[in-house]
Write a protein that holds these residues in place. Structure first.
Motif, short mmCIF file in Angstrom:
data_model
loop_
_atom_site.label_atom_id
_atom_site.label_comp_id
_atom_site.label_asym_id
_atom_site.label_seq_id
_atom_site.Cartn_x
_atom_site.Cartn_y
_atom_site.Cartn_z
N GLU A 109 2.36 -5.74 3.01
CA GLU A 109 3.44 -6.44 3.68
C GLU A 109 4.57 -5.46 3.96
O GLU A 109 4.75 -4.47 3.25
N GLY A 110 5.34 -5.72 5.02
CA GLY A 110 6.42 -4.82 5.40
C GLY A 110 5.94 -3.73 6.33
O GLY A 110 4.76 -3.68 6.71
N SER A 124 -9.79 -3.35 -1.82
CA SER A 124 -9.88 -4.28 -2.94
C SER A 124 -9.84 -3.48 -4.24
O SER A 124 -10.11 -2.27 -4.25
N ILE A 125 -9.49 -4.17 -5.32
CA ILE A 125 -9.45 -3.51 -6.63
C ILE A 125 -10.17 -4.39 -7.65
O ILE A 125 -10.21 -5.62 -7.51
N LEU A 126 -10.72 -3.75 -8.67
CA LEU A 126 -11.40 -4.47 -9.73
C LEU A 126 -10.39 -4.84 -10.81
O LEU A 126 -9.66 -3.96 -11.32
N VAL A 138 -3.74 -9.21 -4.35
CA VAL A 138 -2.49 -8.59 -4.78
C VAL A 138 -1.76 -8.08 -3.54
O VAL A 138 -2.38 -7.50 -2.64
N THR A 139 -0.46 -8.32 -3.48
CA THR A 139 0.35 -7.92 -2.33
C THR A 139 1.12 -6.65 -2.64
O THR A 139 1.73 -6.52 -3.70
N VAL A 140 1.08 -5.72 -1.71
CA VAL A 140 1.75 -4.42 -1.87
C VAL A 140 2.78 -4.27 -0.75
O VAL A 140 2.44 -4.38 0.43
N ASP A 155 0.98 1.14 -10.01
CA ASP A 155 2.22 0.66 -9.39
C ASP A 155 2.13 -0.80 -8.98
O ASP A 155 3.14 -1.40 -8.60
N LEU A 156 0.94 -1.37 -9.02
CA LEU A 156 0.75 -2.75 -8.54
C LEU A 156 1.33 -3.77 -9.52
O LEU A 156 1.28 -3.57 -10.74
N THR A 157 1.87 -4.83 -8.98
CA THR A 157 2.35 -5.94 -9.81
C THR A 157 1.30 -7.04 -9.78
O THR A 157 1.13 -7.72 -8.76
#
Length: 215
Positions: A109-110, A124-126, A138-140, A155-157
């Motif tokens: 986003e952004g 994608s991430i596991l 998950v949104t980055v 760094d991901l929330t």
């Protein structure tokens, strides 16, 4: 994630011929397995299954005609390579409160600053999450990021209760300088040279005939 209830029938016929007959009836052959139990061969309604599996990591409540019910996640979905319809589904049985590892999508986003190229290194991430609380993704945020900026898995929330199941230093997003036309042309020429491809020289413009008109 809400459960999707699907009514299933027990399956006793196997093989390609039986599978074709099942699909002709707009149904999908499937198998349930997990937790040390014997595989349960079932048939699912085609339309309901197609709608349910449009959602990644759909949590399914499979109610079999014999009265048994199973909470399950799609493990493998086989589709026709041309028409795209579902040919077979492998479902893994899960329990409420159980932790499972699943791939979730990465959404950006952004906007980064101008003249940059945003490279999504991992679509994608596991992660590990409760079977009944699997996040949709998950949104980055890449808002205002400049050339050289990088976002790693650490760094991901992630949503509460969800943890990484990959290395924290895994590169997710890389911000690089946007390539100019000259750089792209030079890169293409270099690649062609390495591959032994010779470019044809443009033909010289044909000489205009001189008309010698005899009076």
């Amino acid at each position: 994630m809400a459960e999707v209830k699907i009514h299933a029938e027990s399956r006793t016929e196997f093989g390609k011929g039986a599978a074709r007959r099942i699909r002709r009836d707009n149904k999908v052959p499937a198998v349930l397995y997990g937790h040390g139990s014997d595989p349960v061969h079932i048939t699912l309604p085609g339309h309901d299954t197609m709608l349910a599996l449009k959602t990644a990591n759909a949590l399914l409540l499979i109610e079999v005609e014999d009265g048994e019910s199973h909470l399950a996640l799609p493990k493998q979905v086989q589709r026709d390579p041309i028409k795209g319809f579902i040919e077979h589904v492998d479902l893994v049985i899960v329990r409420r409160g159980e932790k499972v590892q699943v791939d979730i999508a990465v959404h950006l986003e952004g906007e980064a600053v101008s003249d940059t190229l945003v490279v999504l290194e991992a679509q994608s991430i596991l992660v590990e999450a409760e079977a009944t609380h699997i996040p949709d993704g998950v949104t980055v945020s890449i808002e205002g990021l400049e050339v050289g900026a990088q976002i790693h898995a650490s760094d991901l929330t992630l949503p509460t209760g969800t943890t990484l199941a990959i290395e924290p230093d895994t590169l997710i997003v890389n911000i690089t300088a946007q390539q100019t036309a000259e750089q792209a042309e030079a890169e293409l020429a270099e690649a062609e040279a390495e591959a032994g491809i010779e470019r044809a020289e443009p033909e010289a413009a044909a000489e205009e005939p001189v008309a010698a008109a005899a009076e």
